[in-house]
Scaffold this active site. Sequence first.
Site, mmCIF file in Angstrom:
data_model
loop_
_atom_site.group_PDB
_atom_site.id
_atom_site.type_symbol
_atom_site.label_atom_id
_atom_site.label_comp_id
_atom_site.label_asym_id
_atom_site.label_seq_id
_atom_site.Cartn_x
_atom_site.Cartn_y
_atom_site.Cartn_z
ATOM 1 N N ARG A 224 0.858 -1.179 0.000
ATOM 2 C CA ARG A 224 0.000 0.000 0.000
ATOM 3 C C ARG A 224 0.897 1.232 0.000
ATOM 4 N NH1 ARG A 224 -3.441 -2.953 -1.381
ATOM 5 N NH2 ARG A 224 -5.542 -3.269 -0.527
ATOM 6 N N GLU A 252 -2.830 8.521 -3.614
ATOM 7 C CA GLU A 252 -3.306 7.668 -4.696
ATOM 8 C C GLU A 252 -4.763 8.009 -5.002
ATOM 9 O OE1 GLU A 252 -4.196 2.966 -5.152
ATOM 10 O OE2 GLU A 252 -2.150 3.447 -4.496
ATOM 11 N N HIS A 271 -1.930 0.757 -9.646
ATOM 12 C CA HIS A 271 -2.561 -0.190 -8.709
ATOM 13 C C HIS A 271 -3.278 -1.313 -9.464
ATOM 14 C CE1 HIS A 271 -4.192 -0.414 -4.324
ATOM 15 N NE2 HIS A 271 -3.948 -1.617 -4.815
#
Length: 308
Positions: A224, A252, A271
């Site tokens: 993450r 993000e 991602h």
Amino acid sequence: MKVWIPHPAGVELLGEVPPGVTVEPWTDPAAPPSDPSGVRFWVPPFLAAGDATAMLGRLPDLAVVQLLSAGADTWTGRVPDGVTLCDARGVHDAGTAEWVVTAILAQLRDFPAMVRAQSRGEWAYGDVAPTDELTGKRVLIVGAGSIGTAVRARLAPFDVEFTLVARTARPAEGVHAVDDLSRLLPAADVVVLLVPLTDATRGMVDERFLAAMPDGALLVNAARGPVVRTDALVAEVSGGRLRAALDVTDPEPLPAEHPLWRLPHVLLTPHVAGSVRGLLPRAYRLVGEQLRRFTAGEPLANTVVDGY
């Protein structure tokens, strides 16, 4: 009892549905498929943002939240007492491991520079050759869970040397504790991050962590974004001392003006490590198994405790 799922295709992919269970696809956040009363088992959308957790307060009979993601950080601490939170551990092993291997090879063999040269119509042999190589590299995998195991299996044919790190040491398996990182990092050519985002891992890759990595080392983040302190990473990569391959960032999505986009030693993907065509069949196989366990009164798999 009702089950809400985010994909119409999931109805067939679940397999056998226990008697008395109604499965309803919920695809429009503004329009629930029916009265929320009676929904005992909910599968939120894959990679749902934090606002999805607001629905928890509208499901009075909810007993299980089954995620389609391996990470549960969006949901940890937000699920009401009495509701079991389960992640999709195992579902993303193959896809994420493939991304890690691809990212490592792309960076070591300097594919990003060659793609940029291709876009300019340049035969860039003199600029990029000889490239680095994966063979013989020392790979440190931080996060020795199912994805870490899958990464190791796929990297093994490249004749690399492995070191694995987990929250606690597992000496019988050759796994070190996270407290050993300070002495392990200086010997790592490639550091792969696969840890969940928790209070303990948030910002763990800071100035000291990065400074301990040797010159020319590659940091690979498939965990993450907030596991890494972005400013610290930008500082190390800007000077060319370290390289990075990132599927996740903090913030993000990454704003268009962010310096990470333009640093030559950074490979960025949006991602996508777990977003593969085989995701839904694998994910709903797990959901179906969990649903049958729940209705039979059996213990659920992949329950999340303290973010893990």
